[in-house]
Motif scaffolding. Structure first.
Motif, PDB file in Angstrom:
ATOM      1  N   VAL A 132       0.782  -1.115  -0.002  1.00 52.57           N
ATOM      2  CA  VAL A 132      -0.025  -0.063   0.112  1.00 52.57           C
ATOM      3  C   VAL A 132       0.840   1.206   0.008  1.00 52.57           C
ATOM      4  O   VAL A 132       1.828   1.340   0.833  1.00 52.57           O
ATOM      5  CB  VAL A 132      -1.000  -0.105   1.286  1.00 52.57           C
ATOM      6  N   CYS A 133       0.485   1.972  -0.806  1.00 51.84           N
ATOM      7  CA  CYS A 133       1.288   3.443  -1.156  1.00 51.84           C
ATOM      8  C   CYS A 133       0.537   4.454  -0.517  1.00 51.84           C
ATOM      9  O   CYS A 133      -0.718   4.737  -0.777  1.00 51.84           O
ATOM     10  CB  CYS A 133       1.481   3.755  -2.647  1.00 51.84           C
ATOM     11  N   ALA A 134       1.040   5.625   0.017  1.00 50.74           N
ATOM     12  CA  ALA A 134       0.248   6.764   0.575  1.00 50.74           C
ATOM     13  C   ALA A 134       1.163   7.787   0.257  1.00 50.74           C
ATOM     14  O   ALA A 134       2.634   7.643   0.654  1.00 50.74           O
ATOM     15  CB  ALA A 134       0.007   6.683   2.051  1.00 50.74           C
ATOM     16  N   ALA A 135       0.640   8.903   0.173  1.00 54.47           N
ATOM     17  CA  ALA A 135       1.403  10.312  -0.170  1.00 54.47           C
ATOM     18  C   ALA A 135       1.816  10.802   1.351  1.00 54.47           C
ATOM     19  O   ALA A 135       1.104  10.582   2.372  1.00 54.47           O
ATOM     20  CB  ALA A 135       0.548  11.269  -0.689  1.00 54.47           C
ATOM     21  N   ARG A 136       3.199  11.242   1.367  1.00 56.91           N
ATOM     22  CA  ARG A 136       3.747  12.051   2.676  1.00 56.91           C
ATOM     23  C   ARG A 136       3.648  13.354   2.259  1.00 56.91           C
ATOM     24  O   ARG A 136       4.385  14.088   1.583  1.00 56.91           O
ATOM     25  CB  ARG A 136       5.173  11.627   2.871  1.00 56.91           C
ATOM     26  N   GLU A 137       2.574  14.187   2.616  1.00 54.18           N
ATOM     27  CA  GLU A 137       2.352  15.466   2.473  1.00 54.18           C
ATOM     28  C   GLU A 137       3.628  16.336   2.993  1.00 54.18           C
ATOM     29  O   GLU A 137       3.903  17.501   2.361  1.00 54.18           O
ATOM     30  CB  GLU A 137       0.994  16.036   3.054  1.00 54.18           C
ATOM     31  N   GLU A 138       4.163  16.339   3.893  1.00 48.76           N
ATOM     32  CA  GLU A 138       5.435  16.840   4.454  1.00 48.76           C
ATOM     33  C   GLU A 138       6.510  16.690   3.796  1.00 48.76           C
ATOM     34  O   GLU A 138       7.429  17.318   3.829  1.00 48.76           O
ATOM     35  CB  GLU A 138       5.616  16.311   6.116  1.00 48.76           C
ATOM     36  N   GLY A 139       6.508  15.665   2.758  1.00 47.71           N
ATOM     37  CA  GLY A 139       7.732  15.502   1.913  1.00 47.71           C
ATOM     38  C   GLY A 139       7.858  16.797   0.973  1.00 47.71           C
ATOM     39  O   GLY A 139       8.772  16.953   0.233  1.00 47.71           O
ATOM     40  N   LEU A 140       6.771  17.474   0.707  1.00 47.32           N
ATOM     41  CA  LEU A 140       6.848  18.704  -0.179  1.00 47.32           C
ATOM     42  C   LEU A 140       7.081  19.837   0.561  1.00 47.32           C
ATOM     43  O   LEU A 140       7.399  21.049  -0.110  1.00 47.32           O
ATOM     44  CB  LEU A 140       5.367  19.076  -0.972  1.00 47.32           C
ATOM     45  N   ASP A 141       7.180  19.845   1.853  1.00 49.50           N
ATOM     46  CA  ASP A 141       7.503  21.176   2.675  1.00 49.50           C
ATOM     47  C   ASP A 141       8.668  21.911   2.172  1.00 49.50           C
ATOM     48  O   ASP A 141       8.570  23.005   2.220  1.00 49.50           O
ATOM     49  CB  ASP A 141       7.555  20.815   4.158  1.00 49.50           C
ATOM     50  N   ASP A 142       9.970  21.173   2.223  1.00 52.27           N
ATOM     51  CA  ASP A 142      11.082  21.898   1.720  1.00 52.27           C
ATOM     52  C   ASP A 142      10.957  22.446   0.539  1.00 52.27           C
ATOM     53  O   ASP A 142      11.560  23.666   0.297  1.00 52.27           O
ATOM     54  CB  ASP A 142      12.172  20.887   1.879  1.00 52.27           C
TER      55      ASP A 142
END
Length: 114
Positions: free
Chosen positions: A73-83
């Motif tokens: 199962v794959c899920a997006a990591r919203e905090e991955g776009l913070d930087d």
């Protein structure tokens, strides 16, 4: 589709986002977590190719993959776009300021001309 891993996290994010298939995968995962099989149904590429795209996104910190029985199962990591968002915002502010200065300069030159 060989992608060399960039050295710094921000470069990995931008490199991952450079591919339209990976951007589409993130768009789909923003709605809800999906299995690799569910994702693969949307693309005219092989499952191993989809897995390669997922590996790039995971290495960039943009998604997580977990195992649930036989499903991946794959899920997006919203905090991955913070930087990346912070970098864009900082540079957008710089460019906006520069364009404002240029506009003021051009306006003053027009006013000075007869």
């Amino acid at each position: 589709m060989t992608v060399r891993a960039a050295g710094d996290p921000l470069s990995r994010v931008f490199s991952a986002l450079a591919d339209p298939t990976r951007r589409d995968i993130l768009t789909r995962l923003a709605e809800r977590p999906l299995t690799v099989g569910e994702l693969a149904e949307h693309y005219p590429i092989s499952r191993p190719a989809v897995s390669q795209h997922l590996a790039v996104l995971e290495a960039a910190g943009l998604l997580t993959r977990t195992v649930d029985a036989q499903w991946r199962v794959c899920a997006a990591r919203e905090e991955g776009l913070d930087d990346a968002s912070a970098w864009i915002a900082r540079h957008r502010a710089d460019w906006t300021e520069r364009f404002d200065i240029l506009e003021q300069h051009l306006r003053s030159r027009r006013e000075d001309q007869p």
